[in-house]
Motif scaffolding. Structure first.
Motif, PDB file in Angstrom:
ATOM      1  N   TRP A  77      13.591  53.363  52.482  1.00 12.66           N
ATOM      2  CA  TRP A  77      13.908  52.675  51.232  1.00 12.66           C
ATOM      3  C   TRP A  77      14.246  53.652  50.104  1.00 12.66           C
ATOM      4  O   TRP A  77      14.962  53.294  49.156  1.00 12.66           O
ATOM      5  CB  TRP A  77      12.727  51.805  50.817  1.00 12.66           C
ATOM      6  CG  TRP A  77      12.676  50.484  51.525  1.00 12.66           C
ATOM      7  CD1 TRP A  77      11.965  50.169  52.640  1.00 12.66           C
ATOM      8  CD2 TRP A  77      13.374  49.291  51.159  1.00 12.66           C
ATOM      9  NE1 TRP A  77      12.181  48.866  53.007  1.00 12.66           N
ATOM     10  CE2 TRP A  77      13.036  48.295  52.116  1.00 12.66           C
ATOM     11  CE3 TRP A  77      14.257  48.973  50.128  1.00 12.66           C
ATOM     12  CZ2 TRP A  77      13.547  47.004  52.048  1.00 12.66           C
ATOM     13  CZ3 TRP A  77      14.767  47.674  50.071  1.00 12.66           C
ATOM     14  CH2 TRP A  77      14.416  46.713  51.009  1.00 12.66           C
ATOM     15  N   ALA A  78      13.738  54.874  50.199  1.00 10.09           N
ATOM     16  CA  ALA A  78      14.010  55.860  49.151  1.00 10.09           C
ATOM     17  C   ALA A  78      15.398  56.484  49.278  1.00 10.09           C
ATOM     18  O   ALA A  78      15.927  57.024  48.302  1.00 10.09           O
ATOM     19  CB  ALA A  78      12.950  56.965  49.181  1.00 10.09           C
ATOM     20  N   VAL A  79      15.989  56.406  50.470  1.00 14.55           N
ATOM     21  CA  VAL A  79      17.260  57.100  50.702  1.00 14.55           C
ATOM     22  C   VAL A  79      18.415  56.128  50.946  1.00 14.55           C
ATOM     23  O   VAL A  79      19.494  56.256  50.359  1.00 14.55           O
ATOM     24  CB  VAL A  79      17.124  58.074  51.891  1.00 14.55           C
ATOM     25  CG1 VAL A  79      18.469  58.705  52.227  1.00 14.55           C
ATOM     26  CG2 VAL A  79      16.085  59.143  51.602  1.00 14.55           C
ATOM     27  N   LEU A  80      18.202  55.152  51.819  1.00 17.25           N
ATOM     28  CA  LEU A  80      19.311  54.339  52.309  1.00 17.25           C
ATOM     29  C   LEU A  80      19.970  53.450  51.258  1.00 17.25           C
ATOM     30  O   LEU A  80      21.209  53.335  51.247  1.00 17.25           O
ATOM     31  CB  LEU A  80      18.835  53.495  53.494  1.00 17.25           C
ATOM     32  CG  LEU A  80      19.911  52.931  54.418  1.00 17.25           C
ATOM     33  CD1 LEU A  80      20.777  54.045  54.985  1.00 17.25           C
ATOM     34  CD2 LEU A  80      19.270  52.150  55.555  1.00 17.25           C
ATOM     35  N   PRO A  81      19.238  52.788  50.347  1.00  8.76           N
ATOM     36  CA  PRO A  81      19.913  51.864  49.409  1.00  8.76           C
ATOM     37  C   PRO A  81      20.981  52.504  48.548  1.00  8.76           C
ATOM     38  O   PRO A  81      21.973  51.849  48.205  1.00  8.76           O
ATOM     39  CB  PRO A  81      18.749  51.341  48.553  1.00  8.76           C
ATOM     40  CG  PRO A  81      17.559  51.445  49.425  1.00  8.76           C
ATOM     41  CD  PRO A  81      17.777  52.707  50.217  1.00  8.76           C
ATOM     42  N   THR A  96      23.696  54.497  42.446  1.00  9.54           N
ATOM     43  CA  THR A  96      24.122  53.109  42.587  1.00  9.54           C
ATOM     44  C   THR A  96      23.506  52.521  43.841  1.00  9.54           C
ATOM     45  O   THR A  96      23.746  53.015  44.950  1.00  9.54           O
ATOM     46  CB  THR A  96      25.655  53.006  42.668  1.00  9.54           C
ATOM     47  OG1 THR A  96      26.231  53.562  41.478  1.00  9.54           O
ATOM     48  CG2 THR A  96      26.087  51.556  42.803  1.00  9.54           C
ATOM     49  N   ILE A  97      22.707  51.490  43.664  1.00 13.57           N
ATOM     50  CA  ILE A  97      22.072  50.819  44.802  1.00 13.57           C
ATOM     51  C   ILE A  97      23.038  49.777  45.347  1.00 13.57           C
ATOM     52  O   ILE A  97      23.505  48.911  44.602  1.00 13.57           O
ATOM     53  CB  ILE A  97      20.747  50.165  44.380  1.00 13.57           C
ATOM     54  CG1 ILE A  97      19.783  51.231  43.862  1.00 13.57           C
ATOM     55  CG2 ILE A  97      20.125  49.400  45.542  1.00 13.57           C
ATOM     56  CD1 ILE A  97      18.486  50.668  43.335  1.00 13.57           C
ATOM     57  N   THR A  98      23.340  49.870  46.620  1.00 15.58           N
ATOM     58  CA  THR A  98      24.318  48.976  47.233  1.00 15.58           C
ATOM     59  C   THR A  98      23.633  47.798  47.916  1.00 15.58           C
ATOM     60  O   THR A  98      22.517  47.915  48.425  1.00 15.58           O
ATOM     61  CB  THR A  98      25.184  49.730  48.256  1.00 15.58           C
ATOM     62  OG1 THR A  98      24.346  50.202  49.326  1.00 15.58           O
ATOM     63  CG2 THR A  98      25.865  50.925  47.604  1.00 15.58           C
ATOM     64  N   GLY A 101      23.075  48.390  51.697  1.00 14.28           N
ATOM     65  CA  GLY A 101      21.971  49.313  51.937  1.00 14.28           C
ATOM     66  C   GLY A 101      20.621  48.628  51.844  1.00 14.28           C
ATOM     67  O   GLY A 101      19.744  48.834  52.689  1.00 14.28           O
ATOM     68  N   VAL A 102      20.459  47.777  50.810  1.00 11.08           N
ATOM     69  CA  VAL A 102      19.199  47.037  50.672  1.00 11.08           C
ATOM     70  C   VAL A 102      19.027  46.054  51.817  1.00 11.08           C
ATOM     71  O   VAL A 102      17.923  45.899  52.373  1.00 11.08           O
ATOM     72  CB  VAL A 102      19.173  46.311  49.310  1.00 11.08           C
ATOM     73  CG1 VAL A 102      17.957  45.395  49.210  1.00 11.08           C
ATOM     74  CG2 VAL A 102      19.176  47.311  48.170  1.00 11.08           C
TER      75      VAL A 102
END
Length: 250
Positions: A77-81, A96-98, A101-102
């Motif tokens: 959760w710290a890297v992928l979003p 930017t949180i995509t 990714g979430v």
């Protein structure tokens, strides 16, 4: 060294044929692994916790077992979003949180928890010895079953050898420090552990040959019939069918 606390219960799940539990856990894992619909994943999560409740697993112990995958999921959760490409969902400064990714993190998290809890309820409720004999009855390759059973048996022996070597080091007034002597001592410890394990393996192999070992273990373990076996098999089949329906039938 290997704790089998879940295998000591007396629930109705513990009385189910181990072969059925292994097959059910494997089928559940396959269906959950290829599922991406959140409705199906939430249903699988509820189903896995129902299995845990049916097996009467201690909630505290289950949560403790989930700590290890939780650390991996937190890193995810710290890297992928913010590193996964796709439509922007939110912005935190330069990051930017995509949305994809979430979504992917949520899917992986749900699958991980589902499979961990389901395997605790179905597979961890049997001893490793019982698991090995169940795999043997399911026609898995003999070498894989032998490797599992012998590894399980002699992990404890190797652990005793390790403790004996550590005690010998402490008797000689060894204190671990960040220096070359400590590194060299630990290297000798690992090397001696491998030497003793190899010597033990040679002696065990010779002893097995002297007792007529021909490459096969003859299992005398019997799995008595249980009237709940057909009910369990039917329940697993219907649950998997519903999961497949939720995932692929819209």
């Amino acid at each position: 060294m290997i704790r089998e606390s879940f295998a000591e219960g007396s629930s109705w799940v513990h009385g189910i044929d181990p072969r059925l539990r292994v097959v059910g856990a494997a089928a559940f894992a396959v269906v959950v692994a290829v599922s991406y619909d959140f409705t199906a994943l939430f249903f699988a999560l509820i189903l896995s916790f129902c299995m845990a409740l049916s097996a009467r697993l201690y909630v505290q112990t289950v949560l403790q077992r989930l700590l290890a995958p939780a650390v991996f999921l937190l890193l995810l959760w710290a890297v992928l979003p913010w590193s996964y490409e796709g439509d922007a969902l939110a912005a935190l400064g330069p990051l930017t949180i995509t949305r994809p990714g979430v979504t992917l993190c949520a899917q992986i998290s749900l699958k991980t928890v589902c499979l961990m809890v389901a395997f605790m309820a179905l597979v961890a409720t049997m001893t490793v010895d019982t698991l090995g004999h169940a795999l043997n009855r399911l026609w898995l390759p003999d070498k894989m079953v032998h490797l599992l059973l012998i590894t399980y048996r002699y992990l404890f022996v190797i652990e005793q050898e390790y403790q004996r070597l550590v005690r010998a080091m402490k008797i000689r007034n060894f204190h671990a420090k960040t220096n070359l002597h400590s590194y060299r001592t630990y290297a000798y410890l690992v090397g001696m552990l491998f030497v003793r394990a190899s010597e033990r393996a040679r002696r065990v192999h010779n002893a097995m040959i002297c007792r007529g070992f021909n490459g096969r273990f003859v299992s005398l373990r019997a799995f008595p019939p249980n009237p709940l076996n057909p009910i369990f098999g039917l329940g697993v089949s219907l649950s998997l069918a519903l999961l497949v329906t939720l995932e692929w039938v819209k």
